[in-house]
Design a protein around this motif. Structure first.
Motif, short mmCIF file in Angstrom:
data_model
loop_
_atom_site.label_atom_id
_atom_site.label_comp_id
_atom_site.label_asym_id
_atom_site.label_seq_id
_atom_site.Cartn_x
_atom_site.Cartn_y
_atom_site.Cartn_z
N ILE A 137 0.97 -1.17 0.33
CA ILE A 137 0.04 0.38 -0.08
C ILE A 137 0.97 1.32 0.31
O ILE A 137 2.07 0.95 0.40
CB ILE A 137 -1.20 0.16 1.01
CG1 ILE A 137 -1.75 -1.37 1.36
CG2 ILE A 137 -1.63 1.32 1.19
CD1 ILE A 137 -2.78 -0.75 2.74
N PHE A 140 1.20 4.82 3.50
CA PHE A 140 -0.11 3.89 4.97
C PHE A 140 0.31 4.31 5.84
O PHE A 140 -0.46 4.56 6.56
CB PHE A 140 0.39 2.19 4.79
CG PHE A 140 -0.11 1.21 5.93
CD1 PHE A 140 -1.48 1.11 4.96
CD2 PHE A 140 0.11 1.09 6.90
CE1 PHE A 140 -2.62 0.84 6.50
CE2 PHE A 140 -0.90 0.41 8.02
CZ PHE A 140 -2.11 0.09 7.19
N LEU A 146 -1.70 6.53 6.17
CA LEU A 146 -2.73 6.73 6.12
C LEU A 146 -3.40 6.28 7.11
O LEU A 146 -4.56 6.23 7.65
CB LEU A 146 -3.46 5.08 5.32
CG LEU A 146 -4.50 5.03 4.80
CD1 LEU A 146 -5.42 5.98 3.74
CD2 LEU A 146 -4.84 3.93 4.17
N TYR A 170 -7.67 -4.77 2.80
CA TYR A 170 -6.78 -5.10 1.48
C TYR A 170 -6.40 -6.57 1.15
O TYR A 170 -6.17 -7.26 0.20
CB TYR A 170 -6.27 -4.03 1.72
CG TYR A 170 -5.22 -3.80 1.21
CD1 TYR A 170 -4.02 -4.03 0.24
CD2 TYR A 170 -3.44 -4.95 1.66
CE1 TYR A 170 -3.41 -4.72 -0.66
CE2 TYR A 170 -2.34 -4.63 1.40
CZ TYR A 170 -1.55 -4.85 0.25
OH TYR A 170 -0.77 -4.95 -0.10
N ASP A 176 1.55 -3.76 5.60
CA ASP A 176 0.82 -3.72 4.75
C ASP A 176 1.62 -4.32 2.97
O ASP A 176 0.65 -3.95 2.29
CB ASP A 176 0.56 -2.03 4.34
CG ASP A 176 2.00 -1.45 3.70
OD1 ASP A 176 3.15 -2.06 4.64
OD2 ASP A 176 1.72 -0.48 3.54
N ASN A 189 -11.93 0.80 -3.07
CA ASN A 189 -12.26 2.45 -2.82
C ASN A 189 -13.43 2.52 -2.68
O ASN A 189 -14.04 3.88 -1.33
CB ASN A 189 -11.10 3.19 -3.24
CG ASN A 189 -9.52 3.14 -3.33
OD1 ASN A 189 -9.22 3.42 -1.88
ND2 ASN A 189 -8.68 3.25 -4.23
N LEU A 234 -6.90 3.80 -1.23
CA LEU A 234 -5.67 3.10 -1.88
C LEU A 234 -4.99 3.43 -2.90
O LEU A 234 -6.36 3.15 -3.53
CB LEU A 234 -6.18 2.27 -1.24
CG LEU A 234 -7.01 2.10 0.09
CD1 LEU A 234 -6.92 0.83 0.87
CD2 LEU A 234 -5.72 2.46 1.74
#
Length: 541
Positions: free
Chosen positions: A351, A354, A357, A373, A394, A428, A439
């Motif tokens: 990702i 991340f 995020l 995910y 991630d 998304n 994302l």
């Protein structure tokens, strides 16, 4: 094995009728009872037998895995079991001209001498089992073998079963028709009995003498070697004395000293390497296999491979990878598969941004987001025919080609990447109210050789891959981030897949650890990979 397969399939036709088996038999004889076919067949028998006896002589120890021991036992039993059958058919036909057709042989084995018939049935199982074990040991590491194994197993079971059922059915048919070999001159039959009376013991006796000679030569060699021992001193105080010709790894095993050898002692790995503190100058030079392995790991001059070093004088050694004795049994009982080199494709997915995020979000929210995910990535990989390897933070790593060809592996990896990009848009849309920005992922794909095997400890052991191919795929995922791209795939993987990605730019990127730049295809953010028949490919996988 070709002769045995054709022979047993001809026997299986007895389930239809004796005339059906007789109708096919001339074609079988046409192949194997002409001069060339006879030379090939009996030449193979003689060479095979001599190689077995030579291998028995060369073995330093007769301790071996059960399957290998069973193969050797079956192989040594074959001449004893088949001698009477060969003499009663091929030899009798050559010497007396008797027609050894199915009625003649079935009467001899089913009616006149059923005990001999029983042992010939045993011979079918022994010969077929020996051949199947040999094929298994030869083919088991071929890339296509896992896919072919179920079909080969079906054939391995059906062929001897059908042949034996045909033998029984044909025998009953001959008994019911009260067949008598009236066409055969009794004088010829008597002559054949006399020939078999002295030839059969001679053949069996000769084979037994050859086998006894091999073991006698082994005993003489061991007696001679015991007079000329070398002493191997280990750094932990153990001392093992072995005859010249044994490797250091064999000495460790004979002395009960734990010693790693992941590749099985074939010089394909360096886990058995040792450091020689005394006696290095008197050791024989390393062979090409050992030199190549030591050069690859950049070993010091005093480091050798225990499996390849056969000391000719005393020496002192220190194993560089020392197993924990307390864990030796536990490790040995793990359901691990031996690592082996395969051509595979690797996909790394991560990702983008991340950390940003996840700032100011609750830990459980982050777990929820990651699980959505990961489920998306895992489903795409599995539906494309790949295998999830691991999730790290991630990021995710997937393998393609563990059970298929490298061409199909590259295709599957690109299909998985296309599905991930498509599903990411839908994810998304679903999370639009949960995250501040959509994302984005960075995917790297590369194909090439890697070592694939079960690695880990106890319950945390799973099939994974290591090697330069894995490292390059990981680097390509970082390149995708640097180029703000969705996917970066090596041109090598694209070519193997046979897919058309000419719509995307081709670039040369520098990969850390590689002298030459690598050609890659770059799929920019916002683009998707359009693959013809993608849905069919995913559903088929």
């Amino acid at each position: 094995m070709a002769f045995v397969t054709m022979h047993l399939l001809n026997h299986a036709l007895l389930l239809v009728s004796i005339p059906a088996a007789e109708a096919v038999r001339p074609w079988f004889l046409l192949i194997w009872r002409n001069p060339l076919g006879s030379v090939v067949l009996y030449g193979a028998v003689v060479v095979h037998l001599l190689l077995v006896l030579l291998a028995l002589y060369r073995r330093r120890s007769l301790v071996m895995p059960a399957r290998e021991a069973l193969q050797v036992f079956f192989g040594l039993a074959i001449p004893l079991l088949l001698a009477e059958h060969v003499i009663g058919t091929r030899v009798m036909h050559t010497l007396t001209g008797v027609e050894d057709d199915y009625k003649y042989v079935l009467r001899a084995l089913w009616i006149d001498n059923p005990v001999v018939g029983f042992w010939q049935a045993v011979a079918v199982v022994v010969v077929w089992g020996h051949g199947c074990l040999g094929l298994y040991f030869w083919l088991r590491y071929r890339p296509w073998y896992p896919r072919a194994a179920p079909w080969l197993l079906v054939a391995a079971v059906l062929v001897p079963v059908l042949a034996l059922l045909g033998f029984a059915d044909g025998g009953r048919a001959v008994a019911e028709t009260d067949y008598v070999a009236s066409a055969v001159d009794p004088a010829i039959i008597e002559q054949g009995v006399r020939v078999k009376g002295w030839l059969l013991p001679a053949v069996r006796g000769s084979f037994a003498a050859m086998l006894a000679a091999v073991f006698a030569l082994r005993a003489l060699r061991m007696r001679r070697e015991r007079r000329n021992l070398v002493e191997i001193r280990y750094s932990d105080g153990h001392v093992v004395r072995v005859a010249k010709g044994h490797s250091v790894l064999e000495a460790s095993r004979m002395g009960g000293i734990p010693h790693y050898a992941v590749c099985g002692g074939k010089g394909r790995c360096s886990t058995c390497r040792i450091k020689i503190s005394e006696g290095l100058d008197d050791m024989p030079p390393a062979g090409p296999i050992e030199r190549a392995t030591l050069a690859r790991i950049g070993a010091d001059p005093d480091v050798r491979l225990a499996c390849q070093l056969h000391p000719t004088s005393d020496l002192s050694v220190t194993p560089l990878l020392i197993p924990d004795r307390r864990r030796a049994l536990t490790l040995a009982t793990q359901p691990a598969t031996p690592g082996r080199e395969r051509e595979i494709a690797i996909l790394f997915c991560d990702i983008r941004s991340f950390t940003e995020l996840s700032d100011h979000r609750l830990p459980f929210d982050i777990v929820f987001l990651l699980n959505r995910y990961f489920a998306m990535v895992g489903k795409a990989v599995e539906q494309a025919g790949g295998r999830m390897d691991k999730f790290i933070g991630d990021g995710a790593m997937a393998l393609f080609g563990v059970d298929t060809t490298n061409v199909e592996a590259c295709r599957q990896a690109l299909v998985a990447a296309a599905v991930i990009l498509d599903d990411l848009q839908r994810l998304n849309d679903e999370l639009a109210g949960e995250i501040n920005a959509p994302l984005r992922v960075a995917i790297g794909i590369h194909a090439g050789p890697a070592i694939v095997g079960a690695m880990g400890y106890r319950e945390v052991m799973h099939v994974t891959a290591i090697g330069d191919t894995v490292n390059v795929a990981s680097r390509l995922e970082l390149v995708a981030k640097e180029l703000d791209a969705s996917v970066v795939v090596s041109e090598q993987a694209v070519r193997l897949s046979g897919l058309d990605l000419s719509a995307f730019d081709i670039r040369e990127v520098d990969i850390r650890g590689r002298a030459q730049p690598l050609q890659v295809r770059v799929v920019p953010q916002g683009s998707t990979i359009a693959i013809a028949g993608q849905s069919q490919l995913v559903s088929a996988a």
